[in-house]
Design a protein around this motif. Structure first.
Motif, PDB file in Angstrom:
ATOM      1  N   LEU A  26       0.833  -1.206   0.000  1.00 44.56           N
ATOM      2  CA  LEU A  26       0.000   0.000   0.000  1.00 44.56           C
ATOM      3  C   LEU A  26       0.873   1.263   0.000  1.00 44.56           C
ATOM      4  CD1 LEU A  26      -3.074   0.354   0.157  1.00 44.56           C
ATOM      5  CD2 LEU A  26      -2.899   0.454   2.636  1.00 44.56           C
ATOM      6  N   SER A  27       1.936   1.237   0.797  1.00 52.37           N
ATOM      7  CA  SER A  27       2.822   2.411   0.881  1.00 52.37           C
ATOM      8  C   SER A  27       3.419   2.734  -0.481  1.00 52.37           C
ATOM      9  CB  SER A  27       3.963   2.152   1.866  1.00 52.37           C
ATOM     10  OG  SER A  27       3.466   1.808   3.105  1.00 52.37           O
ATOM     11  N   LYS A  29       2.289   1.706  -3.460  1.00 54.27           N
ATOM     12  CA  LYS A  29       1.252   2.059  -4.438  1.00 54.27           C
ATOM     13  C   LYS A  29       0.767   3.504  -4.240  1.00 54.27           C
ATOM     14  CE  LYS A  29      -2.698   0.165  -6.820  1.00 54.27           C
ATOM     15  NZ  LYS A  29      -3.619  -0.904  -7.035  1.00 54.27           N
ATOM     16  N   VAL A  30       0.547   3.874  -2.981  1.00 55.21           N
ATOM     17  CA  VAL A  30       0.089   5.242  -2.694  1.00 55.21           C
ATOM     18  C   VAL A  30       1.174   6.241  -3.105  1.00 55.21           C
ATOM     19  CG1 VAL A  30      -0.430   6.852  -0.804  1.00 55.21           C
ATOM     20  CG2 VAL A  30      -1.563   4.634  -0.887  1.00 55.21           C
ATOM     21  N   LEU A  31       2.418   5.910  -2.797  1.00 55.11           N
ATOM     22  CA  LEU A  31       3.532   6.797  -3.149  1.00 55.11           C
ATOM     23  C   LEU A  31       3.600   7.010  -4.664  1.00 55.11           C
ATOM     24  CD1 LEU A  31       5.967   8.245  -1.728  1.00 55.11           C
ATOM     25  CD2 LEU A  31       7.338   6.330  -2.513  1.00 55.11           C
ATOM     26  N   ILE A  33       1.174   6.752  -6.848  1.00 50.98           N
ATOM     27  CA  ILE A  33       0.033   7.531  -7.346  1.00 50.98           C
ATOM     28  C   ILE A  33       0.181   9.000  -6.975  1.00 50.98           C
ATOM     29  CG2 ILE A  33      -2.468   7.896  -7.076  1.00 50.98           C
ATOM     30  CD1 ILE A  33      -2.668   4.788  -6.811  1.00 50.98           C
ATOM     31  N   VAL A  34       0.578   9.228  -5.707  1.00 50.48           N
ATOM     32  CA  VAL A  34       0.648  10.597  -5.213  1.00 50.48           C
ATOM     33  C   VAL A  34       1.865  11.338  -5.774  1.00 50.48           C
ATOM     34  CG1 VAL A  34       1.002  11.938  -3.106  1.00 50.48           C
ATOM     35  CG2 VAL A  34      -0.643  10.084  -3.141  1.00 50.48           C
TER      36      VAL A  34
END
Lengths: 44, 485
Positions: A26-27, A29-31, A33-34
């Motif tokens: 998750l870390s 993937k979020v990184l 995208i963001v």
């Protein structure tokens, strides 16, 4: 009809070992995208 | 040598100030003007509001940091803008009134070469009669002081529940046009978990009340997202969570009046209803601060700078929902009349809502206003800072850095309960924030791979990790700038 969280799904959601790997995934993937960039939308 | 004045020291203002200071040498002046003496990491207010964090864990004083980093700091509130100067002063300036102990009430003309308006929203509690945090059994978690009060109120209620009282808790939006549903969503789940932890969950009914048409709208018109191997709508995901936690919901509700333990609201189908409660946390509407602007002849030019919030490079032409496009949304956050003024974060006036506008039969608009909090605030502040830095370095206007909310992703890591082993988080990422129906016509305007949801303990850990990472970054500790906004 509202979906329900099954017992198996709840086990996966709260199991610390499984969730540790979800945390890493998750870390990243979020990184991606963001921090993956942003820009304009108009043609010049 | 340039002087950059930043109004506000929230997420947006602080991000802009720290990047400007890092990249500009000390011949250039960076000055922050804010009535607040502390920086607060607002997303963690949720945990203060359920007593799982102390407010001093989410804030730190700004003055020592700014002194160390050579950033000027004036604890003052801006009252008016003079973008052309006045008869005494050829340079543009803002009029500020000090609120600090030693200078309280003194006014100063603060001149600038570049101005960043990062004043965020005014928490417009007055727009809903009787809505005032700490009175009528209603609370807020919008600031750390509000969150402290909310915890005191909740703690007292938990004490009564332990004595056998039965109660109703209402959490959601306190105005027909309120935004920030995400914060209320986090709070309701944390309150629910706290009641379970204290073994009083069976004594309380918990109700979600919101101006959303469907659950999971979040002011972004909802979203189609991937969840594990499924593809579902955000309302299905939130319904699933609320069902699981035994939370009832009322939708399309425009709260218009609060009395002691009673909320009055109008629904989208025109009914006027009330709900009684023993504890409520209702997010107020956000508004501009009511600033005035004047030209060099002291003529009122407020309409050139403000439309509630600050006017930027958006397309404000009124048009029906069907004709809205992502191109309406601003890219550089520059004021079109005064190119040395910028408004990132919540301070800019959005061209329109993101959620579909809806009215009750009596004409009351009941739908969420667009969210610009958190991550978009940081990103837009950084790009504004980068454009100002480039303009100073190149000695000509540069607007190379762009960031439309129609071409920007956002991560909402919503806490659903605190605890290293019992906690939970609902992580939702969205790309883009403003749906682009032309680019992604089959997936409700969003890119599916980048728009996903995830529920579980990992979400709590991630939110906690972000809490520590962003406070580290805000304190400008070594290599802080490597952490993205």
């Amino acid at each position: 009809m509202t979906r329900r969280i099954s017992n198996f799904k709840r086990f996966v959601m709260m199991n610390p070992i499984i969730q540790f790997f979800r945390f890493l995934y998750l870390s990243i993937k979020v990184l991606l995208i963001v921090a993956g960039g942003h820009g304009g939308t108009r043609k010049i | 040598m340039a002087k950059i004045v930043i109004l506000g020291a929230g997420i947006s203002g602080h991000v802009a100030a720290s990047h400007l200071r890092r990249k500009l040498d000390n011949t250039h002046e960076v000055v922050v003007v804010s009535p607040n003496s502390n920086y607060q990491w607002i997303p963690s207010n949720i945990w203060v509001g359920v007593g799982r964090m102390k407010s001093d864990q989410i804030l730190f004083p700004l003055a020592p940091l700014y002194k160390k980093k050579n950033i000027g700091f004036k604890q003052a509130k801006v009252t008016s803008f003079f973008p052309e100067g006045d008869s005494d002063n050829a340079k543009p300036f803002v009029m500020a009134e000090y609120v600090s102990e030693e200078k309280r009430g003194e006014t100063e003309k603060i001149t600038y070469d570049y101005l960043i308006n990062a004043t965020g929203p005014k928490l417009n509690f007055e727009a809903t009669e009787g809505l005032n945090p700490g009175t009528n059994k209603t609370y807020s978690v919008c600031t750390y002081t509000h969150a402290n009060h909310a915890w005191q109120g909740l703690q007292a209620l938990i004490g009564e529940l332990k004595q056998g009282k039965e109660a109703r808790i209402v959490i959601g939006t306190g105005h027909a046009k309120a935004t920030c549903q995400g914060a209320a969503f986090e709070y309701i789940l944390n309150v629910e978990q706290e009641l379970r932890r204290q073994n009083v969950r069976d004594k309380a009914k918990i109700t979600w009340i919101s101006n959303e048409y469907e659950l999971g709208d979040f002011g972004m018109d909802g979203m189609l997202l991937s969840y594990g191997s499924n593809i579902m709508k955000s309302h299905e995901m939130v319904e699933m969570v609320f069902e699981d936690r035994d939370i009832e919901w009322i939708l399309g509700a425009g709260v218009n009046k609060i009395e002691d333990g009673v909320a009055h609201f109008e629904t989208l189908n025109g009914e006027h209803k009330t709900i009684e409660y023993d504890f409520a946390m209702l997010i107020p509407s956000f508004s501009g601060h009511g600033f005035k602007a004047f030209d060099k002849n002291n003529q009122d030019i407020t309409e050139k700078l403000f439309k509630g919030f600050m006017i930027v490079d958006a397309d404000y032409t009124p048009k029906p929902y069907e004709e809205w496009t992502v191109q309406d949304w601003p890219e550089t956050y520059q004021n079109p009349s005064y190119p040395n003024i910028f408004a990132p974060g919540i301070a800019f006036a959005p061209p329109h809502s993101i959620s579909k506008p809806r009215k009750s039969p009596s004409g009351t608009e009941i739908f969420p206003s667009p969210p610009r909090t958190g991550m978009p605030s940081g990103i837009t502040a950084k790009l504004v800072a980068d454009n100002i830095i480039d303009s100073i370095m190149q000695q000509k206007e540069s607007l190379h850095h762009k960031g439309s909310m129609g071409n920007m992703g956002a991560a909402c890591i919503a806490s659903a309960g605190f605890g290293m082993t019992k906690g939970s988080g609902i992580s939702i990422t969205t790309f883009p924030i403003v749906p682009d129906y032309k680019k992604y016509p089959d997936t409700q305007g969003r890119k599916l791979g980048k728009t996903f949801g995830e529920i579980g303990l990992a979400g709590h850990w991630l939110k906690l990790a972000l809490h520590y990472a962003f406070i580290y970054k805000a304190k400008m500790k070594p290599f802080w700038y490597l952490i993205p906004e």
